[in-house]
Design a protein around this motif. Structure first.
Motif, PDB file in Angstrom:
ATOM      1  N   THR A 202       1.361  -7.363  -2.674  1.00 38.75           N
ATOM      2  CA  THR A 202       2.329  -7.199  -3.761  1.00 38.75           C
ATOM      3  C   THR A 202       2.206  -5.827  -4.409  1.00 38.75           C
ATOM      4  O   THR A 202       3.212  -5.152  -4.673  1.00 38.75           O
ATOM      5  N   TYR A 203       0.974  -5.403  -4.657  1.00 35.93           N
ATOM      6  CA  TYR A 203       0.762  -4.094  -5.285  1.00 35.93           C
ATOM      7  C   TYR A 203       1.325  -2.982  -4.403  1.00 35.93           C
ATOM      8  O   TYR A 203       1.920  -2.018  -4.898  1.00 35.93           O
ATOM      9  N   GLU A 204       1.112  -3.114  -3.092  1.00 31.83           N
ATOM     10  CA  GLU A 204       1.601  -2.083  -2.173  1.00 31.83           C
ATOM     11  C   GLU A 204       3.128  -2.069  -2.137  1.00 31.83           C
ATOM     12  O   GLU A 204       3.758  -1.005  -2.156  1.00 31.83           O
ATOM     13  N   GLU A 205       3.736  -3.240  -2.104  1.00 35.03           N
ATOM     14  CA  GLU A 205       5.198  -3.343  -2.038  1.00 35.03           C
ATOM     15  C   GLU A 205       5.869  -2.817  -3.305  1.00 35.03           C
ATOM     16  O   GLU A 205       6.910  -2.162  -3.247  1.00 35.03           O
ATOM     17  N   GLU A 206       5.255  -3.079  -4.450  1.00 34.47           N
ATOM     18  CA  GLU A 206       5.888  -2.735  -5.725  1.00 34.47           C
ATOM     19  C   GLU A 206       5.563  -1.326  -6.213  1.00 34.47           C
ATOM     20  O   GLU A 206       6.227  -0.824  -7.122  1.00 34.47           O
ATOM     21  N   ASN A 207       4.572  -0.679  -5.622  1.00 33.97           N
ATOM     22  CA  ASN A 207       4.126   0.619  -6.142  1.00 33.97           C
ATOM     23  C   ASN A 207       4.026   1.706  -5.071  1.00 33.97           C
ATOM     24  O   ASN A 207       3.406   2.730  -5.301  1.00 33.97           O
ATOM     25  N   GLU A 208       4.605   1.467  -3.896  1.00 35.70           N
ATOM     26  CA  GLU A 208       4.527   2.384  -2.754  1.00 35.70           C
ATOM     27  C   GLU A 208       3.136   2.355  -2.120  1.00 35.70           C
ATOM     28  O   GLU A 208       2.996   2.404  -0.912  1.00 35.70           O
ATOM     29  N   SER A 209       2.114   2.307  -2.931  1.00 29.12           N
ATOM     30  CA  SER A 209       0.754   2.161  -2.420  1.00 29.12           C
ATOM     31  C   SER A 209      -0.114   1.499  -3.481  1.00 29.12           C
ATOM     32  O   SER A 209       0.205   1.538  -4.672  1.00 29.12           O
ATOM     33  N   ILE A 210      -1.198   0.900  -3.036  1.00 30.52           N
ATOM     34  CA  ILE A 210      -2.135   0.245  -3.951  1.00 30.52           C
ATOM     35  C   ILE A 210      -2.779   1.293  -4.858  1.00 30.52           C
ATOM     36  O   ILE A 210      -2.966   1.082  -6.060  1.00 30.52           O
ATOM     37  N   ASP A 211      -3.085   2.441  -4.280  1.00 30.64           N
ATOM     38  CA  ASP A 211      -3.747   3.494  -5.056  1.00 30.64           C
ATOM     39  C   ASP A 211      -2.870   4.041  -6.172  1.00 30.64           C
ATOM     40  O   ASP A 211      -3.377   4.402  -7.236  1.00 30.64           O
TER      41      ASP A 211
ATOM     42  N   MET B 257      -4.131   4.271 -10.017  1.00 29.62           N
ATOM     43  CA  MET B 257      -4.163   5.554 -10.720  1.00 29.62           C
ATOM     44  C   MET B 257      -3.273   5.542 -11.958  1.00 29.62           C
ATOM     45  O   MET B 257      -3.564   6.227 -12.941  1.00 29.62           O
ATOM     46  N   ASN B 258      -2.222   4.745 -11.920  1.00 30.24           N
ATOM     47  CA  ASN B 258      -1.351   4.637 -13.090  1.00 30.24           C
ATOM     48  C   ASN B 258      -1.969   3.791 -14.204  1.00 30.24           C
ATOM     49  O   ASN B 258      -1.573   3.913 -15.365  1.00 30.24           O
ATOM     50  N   ILE B 259      -2.917   2.960 -13.866  1.00 28.70           N
ATOM     51  CA  ILE B 259      -3.556   2.102 -14.875  1.00 28.70           C
ATOM     52  C   ILE B 259      -4.386   2.930 -15.851  1.00 28.70           C
ATOM     53  O   ILE B 259      -4.440   2.645 -17.051  1.00 28.70           O
ATOM     54  N   GLY B 260      -5.028   3.981 -15.334  1.00 31.99           N
ATOM     55  CA  GLY B 260      -5.807   4.838 -16.230  1.00 31.99           C
ATOM     56  C   GLY B 260      -7.235   5.032 -15.766  1.00 31.99           C
ATOM     57  O   GLY B 260      -7.476   5.276 -14.581  1.00 31.99           O
ATOM     58  N   SER B 261      -8.165   4.910 -16.678  1.00 28.81           N
ATOM     59  CA  SER B 261      -9.576   5.179 -16.384  1.00 28.81           C
ATOM     60  C   SER B 261     -10.118   4.196 -15.360  1.00 28.81           C
ATOM     61  O   SER B 261      -9.574   3.095 -15.166  1.00 28.81           O
ATOM     62  N   SER B 262     -11.196   4.583 -14.719  1.00 25.56           N
ATOM     63  CA  SER B 262     -11.819   3.710 -13.723  1.00 25.56           C
ATOM     64  C   SER B 262     -12.283   2.396 -14.351  1.00 25.56           C
ATOM     65  O   SER B 262     -12.226   1.341 -13.707  1.00 25.56           O
TER      66      SER B 262
END
Length: 271
Positions: A132-141, A145-150
């Motif tokens: 789902t993350y890959e489909e909705e965001n082009e890639s999981i990464d 990276m959009n979430i913010g800090s590690s």
């Protein structure tokens, strides 16, 4: 060449530990591992988007570290067996796999842990999340990276995945090349009030471990030579972990400790 005096306590601690580990029989292996960690981080900065198969591998390898010494699994022969048991991390094959058969395959090669039954049952949920993350965001990464800090990414994974708390989320992200420490029991104890005393608690909190490692990294880095948080984490973990340095684990070996001058436990024994 004249030795350069460390600028601060944190640099001295890391320098002493690094020198100690590098002089052990497995010292070259440890140095090579640090080199590989740093190369993985550098590569991640240049090539941010990894395919889902790499994320599944990173996640599963992190899950297998739960509640067991890592030494037995940490070799290429065992990793080849794990790859085969988990169908080379093919998403659809794992979603449709029988969790009980996966569990038995892992037990047969002695790569399981106390949570392996629950972990194999959780894979379907976790892999569907990754899809789902890959489909909705082009890639999981891109999502991460959009979430913010590690730390925020680790909390997101803790909330949305099964059988992966924050420490294992950090292990998974580090497997992917993110510069992130793993706030496991070793580091929490080491930074606690009875050891290095960075926390007032006997075991530092997870957030404190992140903040302390950030501070170490800031103090050890120069403009052109960053000291990666994962490198610091790995050196400290090696110093503590069973099968590796085995100096400052649960039962500390203060006699051979090279940082006891900075440690409350070492000072107590000296008195």
């Amino acid at each position: 060449m004249e030795n350069i005096k460390p600028k601060n306590v944190e640099e001295e601690i890391i320098t002493l530990i690094r020198d100690y580990l590098c002089n052990l029989p497995d010292g070259k292996v440890y140095k090579d591992s640090i080199y590989n960690i740093e190369n993985k981080i550098k590569n991640k900065k240049q090539h941010t988007d990894a395919p889902i198969e790499e994320h599944i591998e990173g996640m599963i390898m992190a899950m297998l570290t739960a509640e067991r010494p890592w030494k037995y699994i940490d070799n290429s022969e065992m990793k080849d067996k794990i790859n085969k048991a988990f169908k080379d991390y093919d998403a659809e094959a794992l979603i449709n796999a029988d969790p009980e058969i996966l569990e038995q395959d892992i037990r047969d090669i002695k790569a399981g842990n106390r949570r392996i039954s629950q972990q194999t049952k959780a894979l379907k949920h976790n892999i569907k999340n990754l899809q789902t993350y890959e489909e909705e965001n082009e890639s999981i990464d891109k999502l991460y990276m959009n979430i913010g800090s590690s730390y925020k990414v680790a909390k997101f994974i803790d909330k949305n995945f099964k059988e992966i708390g924050i420490p294992l989320a950090c292990e998974y992200l580090a497997n992917m090349g993110y510069d992130i420490p793993k706030p496991d029991s070793h580091l929490r104890r080491l930074f606690g009030s009875k050891r290095l005393g960075y926390s007032k608690k006997e075991k530092a909190t997870i957030k404190e471990v992140f903040d302390i490692i950030d501070d170490f990294s800031a103090k050890l880095s120069t403009g052109e030579n960053p000291m990666y948080r994962k490198s610091i984490d790995y050196l400290l973990w090696l110093y503590c972990a069973k099968g590796y340095g085995e100096v400052c684990g649960e039962n500390a070996d203060c006699e051979k400790c090279v940082i006891k001058d900075f440690c409350n436990k070492g000072k107590e024994k000296a008195e």
